[in-house]
Design a protein around this motif. Structure first.
Motif, short mmCIF file in Angstrom:
data_model
loop_
_atom_site.label_atom_id
_atom_site.label_comp_id
_atom_site.label_asym_id
_atom_site.label_seq_id
_atom_site.Cartn_x
_atom_site.Cartn_y
_atom_site.Cartn_z
N GLY A 129 0.80 -1.21 0.00
CA GLY A 129 0.00 0.00 0.00
C GLY A 129 0.84 1.27 0.00
O GLY A 129 1.99 1.29 -0.43
N LYS A 130 0.22 2.33 0.54
CA LYS A 130 0.83 3.65 0.50
C LYS A 130 1.12 4.16 1.91
O LYS A 130 0.70 3.57 2.90
CB LYS A 130 -0.11 4.64 -0.21
N MET A 131 1.85 5.28 1.97
CA MET A 131 2.05 5.95 3.24
C MET A 131 0.71 6.36 3.82
O MET A 131 -0.28 6.56 3.11
CB MET A 131 2.97 7.17 3.06
N VAL A 132 0.67 6.54 5.14
CA VAL A 132 -0.59 6.59 5.86
C VAL A 132 -1.50 7.73 5.42
O VAL A 132 -2.72 7.56 5.34
CB VAL A 132 -0.34 6.60 7.38
N ARG A 133 -0.96 8.90 5.12
CA ARG A 133 -1.84 10.01 4.72
C ARG A 133 -2.41 9.81 3.33
O ARG A 133 -3.58 10.13 3.08
CB ARG A 133 -1.10 11.34 4.84
N GLU A 134 -1.61 9.29 2.40
CA GLU A 134 -2.15 8.96 1.08
C GLU A 134 -3.18 7.85 1.20
O GLU A 134 -4.22 7.88 0.52
CB GLU A 134 -1.01 8.54 0.16
N ARG A 135 -2.89 6.88 2.03
CA ARG A 135 -3.82 5.78 2.26
C ARG A 135 -5.13 6.28 2.85
O ARG A 135 -6.21 5.80 2.49
CB ARG A 135 -3.16 4.77 3.19
N THR A 136 -5.05 7.24 3.75
CA THR A 136 -6.27 7.80 4.36
C THR A 136 -7.16 8.43 3.29
O THR A 136 -8.39 8.26 3.31
CB THR A 136 -5.90 8.83 5.43
N LYS A 137 -6.57 9.13 2.33
CA LYS A 137 -7.36 9.73 1.25
C LYS A 137 -8.06 8.66 0.43
O LYS A 137 -9.24 8.80 0.06
CB LYS A 137 -6.45 10.58 0.35
N ASP A 138 -7.34 7.56 0.13
CA ASP A 138 -7.95 6.47 -0.63
C ASP A 138 -9.09 5.82 0.15
O ASP A 138 -10.12 5.43 -0.42
CB ASP A 138 -6.90 5.42 -0.98
N LEU A 148 -13.20 2.04 -4.53
CA LEU A 148 -12.26 1.18 -3.83
C LEU A 148 -10.94 1.10 -4.57
O LEU A 148 -10.91 0.84 -5.76
CB LEU A 148 -12.84 -0.23 -3.66
N ASP A 149 -9.83 1.31 -3.83
CA ASP A 149 -8.49 1.01 -4.33
C ASP A 149 -8.06 -0.29 -3.68
O ASP A 149 -7.80 -0.33 -2.48
CB ASP A 149 -7.52 2.14 -3.97
N PRO A 150 -7.95 -1.39 -4.44
CA PRO A 150 -7.64 -2.69 -3.83
C PRO A 150 -6.27 -2.76 -3.15
O PRO A 150 -6.02 -3.68 -2.37
CB PRO A 150 -7.72 -3.66 -5.01
N GLU A 151 -5.37 -1.81 -3.43
CA GLU A 151 -4.05 -1.83 -2.82
C GLU A 151 -3.89 -0.78 -1.72
O GLU A 151 -2.84 -0.74 -1.07
CB GLU A 151 -2.97 -1.63 -3.89
N SER A 152 -4.90 0.05 -1.51
CA SER A 152 -4.78 1.12 -0.52
C SER A 152 -6.17 1.35 0.08
O SER A 152 -7.03 1.98 -0.53
CB SER A 152 -4.25 2.40 -1.18
N ASN A 153 -6.37 0.84 1.29
CA ASN A 153 -7.70 0.85 1.88
C ASN A 153 -7.59 0.60 3.39
O ASN A 153 -6.49 0.71 3.95
CB ASN A 153 -8.58 -0.21 1.20
N VAL A 154 -8.68 0.23 4.04
CA VAL A 154 -8.64 -0.03 5.48
C VAL A 154 -7.68 -1.15 5.83
O VAL A 154 -7.05 -1.14 6.89
CB VAL A 154 -10.06 -0.34 6.00
#
Length: 548
Positions: A129-138, A148-154
Motif C-alpha cells: 500500500g501507500k504511506m498513511v496520509r495517502e492511504r487515508t485519502k484512498d 475502492l483502491d484494492p491496494e490502498s484501503n482499510v
C-alpha cells in the motif's frame, strides 16, 4: 519503590485523597512517603451508583525494606516490578551484508522494523500500500464516493487495519517480559497521550494513530531502515536441498524486482488473501484456524452510558461506556461482542472489489453519537469449512459477496433493525438509531448474508444481552453486515525459533500469521519475531568469523 494495588476511592474524589489512601494502607506518616506515581487506573461500575476508581500506585517510602517485610504475604503490597525492555542480543549489532526484510507495516511489522532498527540491523520494509496520509485519502474515497483502491484501503497500507479502529491497546496475552510496556512507551514517544501508560483499557483513536505511525517511520529511517511503498511480494525464491530442507533466498516483487534476503518477517495482516494463496502454492506450511463471522450492532452511546453507569453517566472520569458480552447458544455456538467502539462509527473495510465488509472505528475523544460493536459467532474448520487450508477465505468471500448484493451492489451495506431481525422480517426503514456506515446502508434481511446457524445464534443471544444491558435488544438498535475479518482464517505455522515450520529464514508474524489479535498483541509478536531474527543473524555472524 513499592507497588500498592487495589486502592479504591469514590468517583470524583479529590487528588489529595489518593495520598491519604496510601498513608492509611501502609500505616505510615505522610512525611514518610516521598513519591507516589499512578501505575494503573480503572473504574469498577458493578455496584451502581457506588462506582469507585481502583488504583495501583508505585510509592517511594522511608525504610522501604521494613515496610515490605511488614506486609510479607500481602499480594497488594510488593516491590515494584522492573518493566524495562532489554534487547535479546547485545546491541548495536553489526549490520549483515544482506539486510533483513519486513513485509507489512501494521503494528506487527512496525514494531519488528523498529526493534531491528534499534538493534542496528537496518531493515528493508515493504508494503503493498501507500504511506498513511495517502492511504487515508484512498480510504475516504470508498467511504464518501464508493470508490475502492484494492491496494490502498482499510486493510492495506501504512499502519495496517488497526489504524482505522478504536486504537485499543490492551490484550489478554501473557506478557512476563513486559513487552506491552515497551509498545506503550514507544507509542508515547511517538505522540500518544501519556495516560495510555496508566489507564486499565487505553486507546488512541484513528487521527492520533496516523501521526504516531509517521513519527515511528521517521525513527526507523533515522536508524537506517528503508521503506518501499507499492511493493507487493508476488513470489518466494526457495532453495530446496536434496534432503528436502527448504531455505528462503529472496523475494520477487510486483515491481518486477528481485530482492535477495536471508531473513524475512512476514507481517502481512489478516486480509492478504492473494499472498496466502501464493504461500500455499509455494509449499509454505499453512493450516486453517477458527475465526468468527457476524454483524455490527449500533446503539446511541447515551443508551450504553446509562445502562453501564446509571446516574453517573457522563461523569468526566468515566468517559464513554464500553461493554464485553458473551452467550453460549443452544445450537452449540458462542456469540460475543468484538472490537467494541464507544462513541464511534461503523466503517467500510473491504479490500476486494464486489464485496462488503464492516469494521468499527472511533477517535480518541470517543465523542460521536453511536456506540458499535461486532456481534459475532465463532466458527471452526472441522465443522464449517473443512477440506482445505484456505477454505475459510472462500467462506469469507462468499459472505462478503452476498452482503455486497444485498446492499445494492454499490458498496452500501445491508442493514436491519433488531426488532425486524428478531421477528424474521426484512426491514424497509430505520427507527431511532441512524446507521453510521458510509457510503450508506440498505434496509433488508440479513438472513440472506449469513449462514442459518449464525442467524439463529444471534437471535438467541440478543435478548440474553438485553437482560445484561438494558436496551441492547431495543427494536430500533441497528444491525449492519457483514463482519468477516475478525481474525485471520489461517495460521502460518512456526517453530520455537519463530521460523516457518518448513521454510527456514521465513518468520511468520502477527495477526495475519495467526499469532495475534489486535494492535497490542500484534506489536508484541513483532518484537518477539524481531528478536528471533536478531538471534539468527548473530548466530550466522558468529559462524562466519574466522578462527583466531
Amino acid at each position: 519503590m513499592l507497588r500498592i494495588t487495589d486502592l479504591k476511592l469514590p468517583l470524583g474524589h479529590a487528588d489529595a485523597d489518593l495520598a491519604t489512601a496510601v498513608h492509611n494502607r501502609l500505616d505510615v506518616a505522610a512525611s514518610d512517603v516521598h513519591e507516589i506515581e499512578i501505575a494503573r487506573r480503572a473504574n469498577d461500575a458493578r455496584r451502581k451508583p457506588a462506582i469507585v476508581m481502583v488504583y495501583s500506585v508505585d510509592v517511594a517510602v522511608r525504610d522501604e525494606a521494613a515496610v515490605l517485610a511488614r506486609f510479607a504475604g500481602d499480594p497488594h503490597v510488593r516491590a515494584t516490578p522492573d518493566t524495562s525492555y532489554r534487547f535479546a542480543v547485545p546491541v548495536p549489532m553489526a549490520p549483515p551484508p544482506i539486510r533483513p526484510v519486513v513485509i507489512g507495516t501494521g503494528p506487527c511489522g512496525l514494531f519488528a522494523a523498529l526493534i531491528l532498527a534499534q538493534m542496528g540491523l537496518r531493515p528493508i520494509i515493504l508494503d503493498r500500500g501507500k504511506m498513511v496520509r495517502e492511504r487515508t485519502k484512498d480510504t475516504w474515497g470508498l467511504w464518501r464516493r464508493g470508490e475502492l483502491d484494492p491496494e490502498s484501503n482499510v486493510q492495506f497500507g501504512e499502519g495496517g487495519a488497526g489504524t482505522f479502529s478504536d486504537g485499543k491497546l490492551w490484550s489478554q496475552v501473557k506478557d512476563p517480559r513486559h513487552l506491552g510496556r515497551k509498545v506503550l512507551t514507544e507509542f508515547v514517544t511517538a505522540g500518544a497521550p501519556e495516560q495510555i501508560l496508566t489507564e486499565a483499557h487505553p486507546h488512541i483513536g484513528t487521527f492520533r494513530l496516523v501521526t504516531m505511525v509517521e513519527h515511528m517511520r521517521g525513527t526507523i529511517e533515522a536508524l537506517g531502515g528503508e521503506y518501499r511503498w507499492g511493493h507487493r511480494v508476488d513470489d518466494l525464491d526457495i532453495d530446496i536441498e536434496a534432503d528436502g530442507t527448504r531455505t528462503l533466498r529472496g523475494l520477487r516483487l510486483s515491481t518486477d524486482e528481485y530482492l535477495a534476503t536471508d531473513h524475512v518477517v512476514l507481517a502481512i495482516g489478516h486480509s492478504a488473501r492473494d499472498t496466502f494463496g501464493m504461500l500455499h502454492d509455494r509449499g509454505v506450511h499453512i493450516e486453517a484456524k477458527p475465526f468468527s463471522i457476524g454483524v455490527r450492532i449500533e446503539h446511541p452511546q447515551s443508551w450504553i452510558d446509562k445502562a453501564r453507569f446509571g446516574a453517573c453517566a457522563k461523569h468526566p472520569d468515566l468517559g464513554a461506556a464500553a461493554y464485553t458480552l458473551s452467550h453460549h447458544c443452544a445450537n452449540g455456538r458462542t456469540v460475543y461482542s468484538f472490537c467494541m467502539c464507544p462513541g464511534g462509527r461503523v466503517v467500510a473495510a473491504t479490500s476486494e472489489p464486489g464485496r462488503v465488509v464492516t469494521n468499527g472505528m472511533s477517535q480518541y475523544s470517543r465523542a460521536e453519537f453511536n456506540a458499535n460493536s461486532g456481534l459475532v459467532v465463532g466458527i471452526d474448520p472441522e465443522r464449517d469449512y473443512p477440506g482445505h487450508p484456505l477454505a475459510g477465505i472462500d467462506l469469507q468471500r462468499r459472505l462478503e459477496e452476498l452482503a455486497f448484493v444485498a446492499g445494492g451492489s454499490s458498496y452500501a451495506a445491508p442493514g436491519q433493525r433488531v426488532g425486524d431481525f428478531l421477528a424474521g422480517r426484512a426491514s424497509d426503514s430505520f427507527g431511532e438509531v441512524t446507521p453510521s456506515y458510509r457510503p450508506g446502508v440498505t434496509p433488508t434481511d440479513l438472513a440472506t448474508c449469513l449462514p442459518a446457524f449464525a442467524i439463529d445464534a444471534i437471535r438467541e443471544a440478543l435478548p440474553a444481552f438485553g437482560r445484561q444491558i438494558a436496551g441492547y435488544d431495543h427494536p430500533d438498535a441497528m444491525l449492519t453486515g457483514v463482519e468477516t475479518r475478525t481474525s485471520s482464517p489461517i495460521r502460518i505455522t512456526r517453530g520455537r525459533d519463530c521460523q516457518s515450520l518448513n521454510t527456514r529464514l521465513l518468520f511468520p508474524a502477527g495477526e495475519g500469521a495467526g499469532y495475534a489479535g489486535g494492535i497490542l498483541s500484534a506489536a508484541i509478536d513483532g518484537i518477539k519475531v524481531a528478536e528471533a531474527v536478531a538471534v539468527s543473524v548473530a548466530a550466522s555472524q558468529k559462524q562466519e568469523q574466522p578462527p583466531l
